[in-house]
Design a protein around this motif. Sequence first.
Motif, short mmCIF file in Angstrom:
data_model
loop_
_atom_site.label_atom_id
_atom_site.label_comp_id
_atom_site.label_asym_id
_atom_site.label_seq_id
_atom_site.Cartn_x
_atom_site.Cartn_y
_atom_site.Cartn_z
N SER A 1 0.84 -1.19 0.00
CA SER A 1 0.00 0.00 0.00
C SER A 1 0.88 1.24 0.00
CB SER A 1 -0.90 0.02 1.23
OG SER A 1 -1.79 -1.08 1.24
N SER A 2 0.29 2.36 -0.38
CA SER A 2 0.97 3.65 -0.32
C SER A 2 0.32 4.48 0.77
CB SER A 2 0.87 4.38 -1.66
OG SER A 2 1.59 3.71 -2.67
N ALA B 1 5.38 7.85 -7.96
CA ALA B 1 5.89 7.47 -6.64
C ALA B 1 5.15 6.25 -6.10
CB ALA B 1 5.75 8.64 -5.68
N MET B 2 3.84 6.22 -6.27
CA MET B 2 3.06 5.07 -5.81
C MET B 2 3.46 3.79 -6.52
SD MET B 2 -0.73 6.77 -5.59
CE MET B 2 -1.51 5.15 -5.53
N LEU C 1 9.51 11.20 -1.64
CA LEU C 1 9.16 12.60 -1.46
C LEU C 1 8.51 13.08 -2.75
CD1 LEU C 1 9.28 15.35 0.02
CD2 LEU C 1 11.61 15.61 -0.87
N VAL C 2 7.26 13.52 -2.65
CA VAL C 2 6.51 13.98 -3.82
C VAL C 2 6.27 15.48 -3.69
CG1 VAL C 2 4.40 13.72 -5.19
CG2 VAL C 2 5.39 11.72 -4.03
N VAL D 1 5.37 9.78 0.99
CA VAL D 1 4.63 8.55 0.78
C VAL D 1 5.54 7.38 1.13
CG1 VAL D 1 3.30 7.18 -0.88
CG2 VAL D 1 3.36 9.68 -1.09
N VAL D 2 5.02 6.45 1.95
CA VAL D 2 5.84 5.32 2.41
C VAL D 2 5.10 4.01 2.19
CG1 VAL D 2 6.99 6.76 4.13
CG2 VAL D 2 5.01 5.38 4.80
#
Length: 409
Positions: free
Chosen positions: A5-6, A101-102, A114-115, A232-233
């Motif tokens: 998941s994001s 990023a996702m 980092l977005v 986002v992790v």
Amino acid sequence: MGVSSSWVIGGHQTDFARNTVRDGVDFAELFAQAVHGTLGAAAISPADVQVVHVGNAFGQLFTGQGQLGGMPATVEPALWGVPAVRHEAACASGSMALMAAMAEIEAGRYDVALVLGAEIEKTVGGDLGAQHLGAAAWIGHEGHDATFMWPYMFDRLADEYDRRYGLDDRYVHAIAELNVRNAKVNPNAQTRDWKYTAESFTDDDVVNPSVEGRVRRTDCSAMTDGAAGIVVVSDRYLAAHPDVSARPKAQILGWGHRTVGLPLQQKLDRSREDEYVLPHLRGTITDAFARAGIADVDQLDAIETHDCFSMSEYAAIDHFGITGPGDSWKAVDSGDLEIDGRIPVNPSGGLIGGGHPVGATGVRMVLDAYKQVTDQAGAYQVPGAKTVATLNIGGSTTTCASFVVGAGA
């Protein structure tokens, strides 16, 4: 290993009322504010960032500066050597940065992204600025009669709604009034201190003159400078950092992304027999719903949508399913879109009230969704919000992106 998941664990928005050019702020300082503000809000070290994605639409045109994927490392030494890239999809650039990023988070390539989204637009006057923004249309093939490309295009969209369903401009103007009113309590909103009268949202030719056709001054978002960022992790990162996992966080439950051809007329021609004017826009939203396990709009608590013009929000209302096709006016008339209504739309003030630095808008929307579902939106908090959707468009809905954001367990 399954798909991760994001998760959004924090973010930051600069003050969209600020004129960076007048204040002598360039992209370096704007990025420094966004990078450090975002990492500070997420309470992580720059050294923890494994990849950076930047949304920016018109950097070269307004400032002469390209290669903005390199700007985060320029202003933060700990990001030196971290892979980074800039994404461009007109006003949907920020959403494309998040989408990339996702994909990397979910594939397991990286655990911390980092977005960022950023734009500086006040380097030129309004006429030239409008010309720069018009680059997102099909240059040389549409808008020949336009003085201002995008007001012209959304005036044409209004005319198409009028042709198919009938359209009372009072309801379109009322969308602008609501978003400006919501923005009054948003401490980062561009228009929070601007003054309006009741006539400002009418067909008064003196107070609210036409810009293009039926699109009037207050139906338009304004040129804006600003930036927004989120961290986002992955699931793996949260499992390894229980202190971070214990903080407020939001899960990106679903997403939609569709791209079609550039010209508006091509879009309208292809939808002649469809119940929706922009079926690909509807599909973007329902794709996000399906991935999030959402049956329909009534399972949302709020929406942050693209109101570059009042008409773009008018179209979003029926395409979200708040009303049937062509009946968006009913949601405006009933008060359904108010913060205390059935489905609050743009509690932040949106683009018309909050501001529209185009490369930052998609990121800012998801940041506001995160704030809502973690009860951190302050004076514009929707009580009890747990699930919020966004809709971000580039051009005449050439690029469409939607996210569904939910409160993390």
